[in-house]
Enzyme design. Structure first.
Site, short mmCIF file in Angstrom:
data_model
loop_
_atom_site.label_atom_id
_atom_site.label_comp_id
_atom_site.label_asym_id
_atom_site.label_seq_id
_atom_site.Cartn_x
_atom_site.Cartn_y
_atom_site.Cartn_z
N TYR A 162 0.84 -1.20 0.00
CA TYR A 162 0.00 0.00 0.00
C TYR A 162 0.87 1.25 0.00
O TYR A 162 0.65 2.18 -0.79
CB TYR A 162 -0.90 -0.04 1.23
CG TYR A 162 -1.78 1.18 1.44
CD1 TYR A 162 -2.83 1.46 0.58
CD2 TYR A 162 -1.58 2.02 2.53
CE1 TYR A 162 -3.65 2.56 0.78
CE2 TYR A 162 -2.40 3.12 2.75
CZ TYR A 162 -3.43 3.39 1.87
OH TYR A 162 -4.24 4.47 2.08
N ALA A 164 4.00 1.52 -0.93
CA ALA A 164 4.73 1.62 -2.19
C ALA A 164 3.87 2.24 -3.29
O ALA A 164 4.32 3.13 -4.02
CB ALA A 164 5.20 0.23 -2.63
N SER A 165 2.61 1.81 -3.39
CA SER A 165 1.74 2.31 -4.44
C SER A 165 1.32 3.75 -4.21
O SER A 165 1.32 4.58 -5.13
CB SER A 165 0.51 1.42 -4.58
OG SER A 165 -0.25 1.39 -3.37
N LYS A 166 1.00 4.08 -2.96
CA LYS A 166 0.53 5.44 -2.68
C LYS A 166 1.67 6.46 -2.69
O LYS A 166 1.45 7.63 -3.03
CB LYS A 166 -0.18 5.46 -1.32
CG LYS A 166 -1.56 4.82 -1.35
CD LYS A 166 -2.56 5.64 -2.16
CE LYS A 166 -3.99 5.18 -1.92
NZ LYS A 166 -4.98 6.02 -2.63
N THR A 197 -14.73 5.38 8.59
CA THR A 197 -15.56 4.93 7.48
C THR A 197 -16.08 3.53 7.78
O THR A 197 -15.55 2.84 8.67
CB THR A 197 -14.77 4.87 6.15
OG1 THR A 197 -13.74 3.87 6.27
CG2 THR A 197 -14.14 6.22 5.82
#
Length: 264
Positions: A162, A164-166, A197
């Site tokens: 997560y 790494a992608s963000k 949420t």
């Protein structure tokens, strides 16, 4: 409901990926309240159509649902095409879709890593590409907001793919903003912190063995006495999309109550 209701997006056409639930749905609702026609995307057709139908009666703005998986580049491009076909243009984009499946450096599989890249980075890249092409062709500018994460500063060990992608999305936000500043396309990002949420409730129970009182306990440990609220974030997104935010572009703003780098 949020507090902004000042027609900040009057007459604008806004596309929100992941706009049928959670933060994306709150952003879509805030955009409608502020005068925009909105297209929302999501994988679940029943949820998306029901969400769009809720605006059919109380609002004079149009809300269109387009079924699309955020990790499927072709479906994202098709959503942009549908938006342009329906409204003649696209003025604003919000990349709100994302996944946060747990994985550490040691146990993340290539498939899990690729899934995060597909949804959290590749999808937003090509959705932006398709929208920017229309904005550039029309020569009227535009505005994009990417929902990122405070974890992009380094994050938790159990969120390796997560993060790494963000982190990539944060860099992409700045790069695209620089590339298209002379096209008058403003591109910004929000590093969202811990937010209340329905999805977070599921995550806490599934991955952290949280009980029914987890939210109360978590809120009590925060400086402001609460977790981030989606309606407050949505209002800020609308502000960034709108001309009210002026010339701001290329900014990745920490929307949280923690201060990276500070310590006792």
């Amino acid at each position: 409901m949020g507090q902004l209701d000042d027609a900040l997006l009057d007459g604008k056409v806004v596309l929100v990926s992941g706009g049928t639930q959670g933060l994306g749905a709150a952003v879509a609702a805030a955009a409608v309240r502020n005068g925009a026609d909105v297209v929302v995307t999501g994988r679940r057709k029943d949820v998306g159509e029901q969400f769009a139908a809720e605006f059919a009666r109380p609002s004079d703005r149009q809300v269109l649902y387009v079924q699309a998986d955020a990790g499927d580049v072709g479906q994202g491009q098709a959503a942009v095409a549908r938006t342009i076909d329906r409204f003649g243009r696209i003025d604003c984009v919000v990349n709100a879709a994302g996944i946060t499946t747990r994985g550490t450096m040691l146990d993340t599989t290539p498939d899990l890593f690729d899934e995060h890249i597909a949804v959290n980075l590749r999808g937003p890249f090509f959705l932006m590409q398709a929208a920017i092409k229309d904005m550039v062709a029309r020569g009227t500018g535009g505005s994009i907001v990417n929902i990122i994460t405070m974890s992009s500063h380094g994050g938790q060990p159990y969120l390796a793919p997560y993060v790494a992608s963000k982190s990539g999305l944060a860099g992409l936000t700045r790069n695209a903003a620089f590339a298209h500043r002379w096209d008058r396309i403003r591109i910004n990002g929000l590093n969202i912190g811990w937010t209340q949420t329905d999805g977070e409730d599921v995550i806490q129970r599934r991955f952290h063995d949280a009980g029914d009182d987890w939210l109360e306990k978590a809120a009590a440990q925060q400086p402001m006495g609460k977790l981030g609220q989606v309606d407050e974030i949505a209002d800020f997104v609308v502000f960034l999309l709108s001309p009210r935010s002026g010339v701001v572009t290329g900014s990745v703003i920490d929307w949280d109550q923690t201060i990276p780098g500070a310590h006792e």
